[in-house]
Design a protein around this motif. Structure first.
Motif, PDB file in Angstrom:
ATOM      1  N   SER A  10     100.931-106.136  14.499  1.00 37.35           N
ATOM      2  CA  SER A  10     100.580-107.398  15.150  1.00 37.35           C
ATOM      3  C   SER A  10      99.349-107.238  16.036  1.00 37.35           C
ATOM      4  CB  SER A  10     101.765-107.914  15.965  1.00 37.35           C
ATOM      5  OG  SER A  10     102.109-106.981  16.970  1.00 37.35           O
ATOM      6  N   ALA A  11      99.309-106.182  16.820  1.00 32.55           N
ATOM      7  CA  ALA A  11      98.148-105.950  17.676  1.00 32.55           C
ATOM      8  C   ALA A  11      96.919-105.661  16.834  1.00 32.55           C
ATOM      9  CB  ALA A  11      98.428-104.807  18.646  1.00 32.55           C
ATOM     10  N   ALA A  12      97.092-104.926  15.764  1.00 29.99           N
ATOM     11  CA  ALA A  12      95.964-104.613  14.889  1.00 29.99           C
ATOM     12  C   ALA A  12      95.397-105.885  14.266  1.00 29.99           C
ATOM     13  CB  ALA A  12      96.386-103.632  13.796  1.00 29.99           C
ATOM     14  N   ASP A  13      96.256-106.841  13.912  1.00 30.37           N
ATOM     15  CA  ASP A  13      95.777-108.112  13.356  1.00 30.37           C
ATOM     16  C   ASP A  13      94.913-108.856  14.370  1.00 30.37           C
ATOM     17  OD1 ASP A  13      97.046-107.744  10.955  1.00 30.37           O
ATOM     18  OD2 ASP A  13      98.724-109.095  11.407  1.00 30.37           O
ATOM     19  N   LEU A  14      95.347-108.860  15.605  1.00 24.87           N
ATOM     20  CA  LEU A  14      94.599-109.578  16.637  1.00 24.87           C
ATOM     21  C   LEU A  14      93.285-108.875  16.949  1.00 24.87           C
ATOM     22  CD1 LEU A  14      94.468-112.025  18.407  1.00 24.87           C
ATOM     23  CD2 LEU A  14      95.869-110.831  20.108  1.00 24.87           C
ATOM     24  N   ARG A  17      91.008-109.789  14.125  1.00 19.42           N
ATOM     25  CA  ARG A  17      90.537-111.178  14.254  1.00 19.42           C
ATOM     26  C   ARG A  17      89.458-111.292  15.332  1.00 19.42           C
ATOM     27  NH1 ARG A  17      92.295-111.976   9.854  1.00 19.42           N
ATOM     28  NH2 ARG A  17      94.245-112.987   9.380  1.00 19.42           N
ATOM     29  N   SER A  18      89.650-110.604  16.451  1.00 18.75           N
ATOM     30  CA  SER A  18      88.649-110.693  17.514  1.00 18.75           C
ATOM     31  C   SER A  18      87.341-110.039  17.074  1.00 18.75           C
ATOM     32  CB  SER A  18      89.157-110.093  18.821  1.00 18.75           C
ATOM     33  OG  SER A  18      89.342-108.703  18.713  1.00 18.75           O
ATOM     34  N   ALA A  70      87.569-118.916  15.198  1.00 21.90           N
ATOM     35  CA  ALA A  70      88.200-119.125  16.504  1.00 21.90           C
ATOM     36  C   ALA A  70      89.621-119.650  16.350  1.00 21.90           C
ATOM     37  CB  ALA A  70      87.362-120.085  17.346  1.00 21.90           C
ATOM     38  N   VAL A  71      89.831-120.517  15.373  1.00 20.18           N
ATOM     39  CA  VAL A  71      91.185-121.016  15.103  1.00 20.18           C
ATOM     40  C   VAL A  71      92.082-119.859  14.680  1.00 20.18           C
ATOM     41  CG1 VAL A  71      92.571-122.457  13.553  1.00 20.18           C
ATOM     42  CG2 VAL A  71      90.455-123.353  14.529  1.00 20.18           C
ATOM     43  N   ARG A  72      91.568-118.983  13.818  1.00 13.81           N
ATOM     44  CA  ARG A  72      92.361-117.840  13.342  1.00 13.81           C
ATOM     45  C   ARG A  72      92.717-116.902  14.484  1.00 13.81           C
ATOM     46  NH1 ARG A  72      90.504-115.851   7.553  1.00 13.81           N
ATOM     47  NH2 ARG A  72      91.275-113.958   8.514  1.00 13.81           N
ATOM     48  N   VAL A  73      91.787-116.656  15.392  1.00 16.71           N
ATOM     49  CA  VAL A  73      92.074-115.804  16.550  1.00 16.71           C
ATOM     50  C   VAL A  73      93.164-116.450  17.397  1.00 16.71           C
ATOM     51  CG1 VAL A  73      91.153-114.896  18.725  1.00 16.71           C
ATOM     52  CG2 VAL A  73      89.802-114.711  16.628  1.00 16.71           C
ATOM     53  N   TRP A  74      93.010-117.735  17.663  1.00 19.03           N
ATOM     54  CA  TRP A  74      93.980-118.439  18.499  1.00 19.03           C
ATOM     55  C   TRP A  74      95.374-118.431  17.865  1.00 19.03           C
ATOM     56  CZ3 TRP A  74      94.855-124.290  18.611  1.00 19.03           C
ATOM     57  CH2 TRP A  74      95.745-124.635  19.622  1.00 19.03           C
TER      58      TRP A  74
END
Length: 140
Positions: A10-14, A17-18, A70-74
């Motif tokens: 989960s953290a790796a996905d974020l 994305r960032s 930005a939507v994907r990050v959010w």
């Protein structure tokens, strides 16, 4: 080998994305500087007019991509309950920056162009905050 360790998916996905958002912002910034350097297509003739139109068109298309990113990050931040406020703030800043860009294209306002630059800086900082918080979450 992946640039982002996958001990916590989960953290790796974020983090991923960032990084996508920061990359899109970098491309957008460079295209915007190119468009500013070349001027509007109406100010040019011949091949320069075509190049200016292409660069401006790419700047607009990448701007749409920046909003999508930005939507994907959010959404990823919301799903993972990490840096949700920073991700939402980045999304809001990107939307306002996009609208400033549309206004700049319609009016040629230097102030709206300045707001695009300020929005770029704010969004980049916020995306770094999101990535840093995701890395901290992964480490814990």
């Amino acid at each position: 080998m992946s640039a982002v360790p996958t001990s916590s998916p989960s953290a790796a996905d974020l983090v991923r994305r960032s990084l996508e958002a920061l990359s899109a912002l970098a491309v957008q910034f460079l295209l915007g500087m190119g468009a500013n350097l070349l001027g509007s297509p109406e100010e040019n003739v011949g091949v320069a007019r075509v190049v200016a139109g292409i660069v401006l068109g790419l700047h607009a298309l990448v701007g749409i991509g920046v909003v999508v990113t930005a939507v994907r990050v959010w959404l990823t931040a919301r799903r993972e309950h990490v840096a949700q406020r920073a991700a939402l703030a980045a999304f809001v800043v990107i939307v306002l920056t996009f609208l400033a860009g549309v206004g700049t294209m319609m009016s040629g306002s230097a102030w709206l162009s300045f707001l695009m630059s300020a929005g770029f800086v704010a969004a980049a900082v916020l995306d770094v905050v999101v990535g840093a918080r995701a890395l901290a979450e992964r480490a814990s």
